[in-house]
Scaffold this active site. Structure first.
Site, PDB file in Angstrom:
ATOM      1  N   ASP A   1       0.845  -1.192   0.000  1.00 30.34           N
ATOM      2  CA  ASP A   1       0.000   0.000   0.000  1.00 30.34           C
ATOM      3  C   ASP A   1       0.888   1.253   0.000  1.00 30.34           C
ATOM      4  OD1 ASP A   1      -2.418   1.387   0.180  1.00 30.34           O
ATOM      5  OD2 ASP A   1      -2.409   1.395   2.376  1.00 30.34           O
ATOM      6  N   HIS A   2       0.641   2.159  -0.913  1.00 26.26           N
ATOM      7  CA  HIS A   2       1.369   3.439  -0.976  1.00 26.26           C
ATOM      8  C   HIS A   2       2.894   3.285  -1.023  1.00 26.26           C
ATOM      9  CE1 HIS A   2      -2.162   5.988  -0.579  1.00 26.26           C
ATOM     10  NE2 HIS A   2      -2.598   5.154   0.345  1.00 26.26           N
TER      11      HIS A   2
HETATM   12  P1  13P Z   1      -8.997   4.852   5.446  1.00 27.32           P
HETATM   13  O1  13P Z   1      -8.132   5.715   6.295  1.00 27.32           O
HETATM   14  O2  13P Z   1     -10.247   5.583   5.033  1.00 27.32           O
HETATM   15  O3  13P Z   1      -9.322   3.541   6.071  1.00 27.32           O
HETATM   16  O4  13P Z   1      -8.209   4.545   4.075  1.00 27.32           O
HETATM   17  C1  13P Z   1      -7.251   3.513   4.019  1.00 27.32           C
HETATM   18  C2  13P Z   1      -6.457   3.530   2.765  1.00 27.32           C
HETATM   19  O5  13P Z   1      -6.765   4.176   1.791  1.00 27.32           O
HETATM   20  C3  13P Z   1      -5.230   2.725   2.749  1.00 27.32           C
HETATM   21  O6  13P Z   1      -4.509   2.888   1.578  1.00 27.32           O
HETATM   22  O1  G3H Z   2      -3.270   4.847   3.635  1.00 26.59           O
HETATM   23  C1  G3H Z   2      -2.625   4.567   4.642  1.00 26.59           C
HETATM   24  C2  G3H Z   2      -2.993   3.426   5.503  1.00 26.59           C
HETATM   25  O2  G3H Z   2      -4.045   3.771   6.360  1.00 26.59           O
HETATM   26  C3  G3H Z   2      -1.783   2.894   6.234  1.00 26.59           C
HETATM   27  O3  G3H Z   2      -1.448   3.691   7.307  1.00 26.59           O
HETATM   28  O4  G3H Z   2       0.995   4.121   7.033  1.00 26.59           O
HETATM   29  O5  G3H Z   2      -0.112   4.302   9.289  1.00 26.59           O
HETATM   30  O6  G3H Z   2       0.233   2.063   8.220  1.00 26.59           O
HETATM   31  P1  G3H Z   2       0.032   3.527   7.993  1.00 26.59           P
HETATM   32 ZN    ZN Z   3      -4.603   4.879   0.777  1.00 20.16          ZN
END
Ligand code: 13P
Ligand code: G3H
Ligand code: ZN
Length: 311
Positions: free
Chosen positions: A82-83
């Site tokens: 993620d990201h």
């Molecule tokens: P929320 O903070 O709305 O749960 O979004 C999570 C997200 O987009 C993780 O990439």
């Molecule tokens: O989009 C981000 C997610 O909520 C992950 O959050 O970087 O604190 O793990 P984190």
């Molecule tokens: Zn996100």
């Protein structure tokens, strides 16, 4: 079943008018809660790991826990970064067993975003891994921001074909008014998403899977629970479920949820601790947290995403 990519999941979701849930994972109980719900509802699921989660729990621990969940549940599970914010991070996850990565170049200029994303796609595709890119920038929408500044953070439909063609991404995260975290709208502000932008993107990119980040609903039951048992989270507001159902019926094939899991876990643990002050076995309160996550994910699968029975 071995871990899968999102290719087949998204094809079925697009054609079937539903979305697959992408839930952030940080430890064993979260992974178990999510995947038990997926198994109970015969649903495919995406488990996503942020750079922060990887730092907290370690790449190998998370990968092995997710592999264990795939063996235990038998449902299709994709393991997704993620990201991802650099080629090196994406490479490390691709080399280390992830089946999908996101390269989030949305903070760069358009041309730099394309260059970085393309580089990740080339590396990933040679190894059978799929890639999510992002165009537009997620943010909370402020009432007093002027429209053109506001629009600047939304995805521009006129750019999506060029971006997808030049990068070769397998899915595209867009910005239509959702935002990360538990405070998505101001108190009294009417939650709104730009479905008109989504529709335009769908027209530009037929048959292409779209991703919605920042899609927690911020269930008020958990916010109340947190506040009742010593927390302080006034004015936490999320995306109404009806809007997410509408998104799930469209080209949106992946809906990201993290904050809702955090709220369920924290609310249930706070309540348990307050009601059982003499307990000190972590298995007791972590079981409660795991069950809260399982119930929440079951609700999302059956009542919001519509991916129950689609494994
Ligand atoms: P929320 O903070 O709305 O749960 O979004 C999570 C997200 O987009 C993780 O990439
Ligand atoms: O989009 C981000 C997610 O909520 C992950 O959050 O970087 O604190 O793990 P984190
Ligand atoms: Zn996100």
């Amino acid at each position: 079943m071995p871990l899968v990519t999102t290719k087949e999941m998204f094809k079925k979701a697009y054609e079937g008018g539903y979305a697959v849930g992408a839930f952030n994972v940080n430890n064993m109980e979260i992974i178990q809660g999510i995947t038990e719900a997926a198994k109970e509802n015969n649903a495919p699921v995406i488990l996503q790991v942020s750079a922060g989660a990887r730092k907290y729990a370690n790449h190998t621990y998370l990968t092995k826990l997710v592999e264990a969940a795939a063996i235990e549940t038998g449902v299709p599970i994709a393991l997704h970064l993620d990201h991802g914010d650099s080629f090196e991070l994406c490479k490390s996850c691709i080399d280390g067993g992830f089946t999908s990565v996101m390269i989030d170049g949305s903070h760069h200029s358009y041309e730099e975003n394309i260059e970085l994303t393309k580089k990740v796609v080339e590396y990933a595709h040679e190894r059978g891994v799929v890639v999510e890119g992002e165009l537009g920038r997620l943010a909370g929408i402020e009432d007093d921001v002027n429209v053109s500044d506001e629009d600047a953070s939304y995805t521009r439909p006129e750019e999506v074909v060029d971006f997808v063609t030049r990068t070769g991404v397998d899915s595209l995260a867009i910005a239509i008014g959702t935002s990360h975290g538990a405070y998505k709208f101001k108190p009294g502000q009417k939650p709104q998403l730009r479905f008109d932008i989504l529709e335009e993107i769908e027209k530009q990119l037929p048959n292409f899977p779209i991703v919605l980040h920042g899609a927690s609903s911020v269930n008020q039951e958990f916010v109340k629970m947190i506040n009742e048992f010593g927390g302080a989270m006034p004015d936490a507001i999320g995306i109404p479920e009806e809007m997410l159902r509408q998104a799930a019926r469209s080209a949106v094939c992946k809906i990201n949820i993290d904050s809702d899991l955090r709220l369920a876990m924290t609310g249930s643990v706070r309540k348990y601790m307050a009601e059982n002050p003499s307990h000190f076995d972590p298995r007791q309160y972590l079981s409660v947290a795991r069950t809260a996550i399982k119930d929440l994910v079951s609700h999302k699968i059956t009542n919001v995403l519509g991916c129950n029975g689609k494994a």
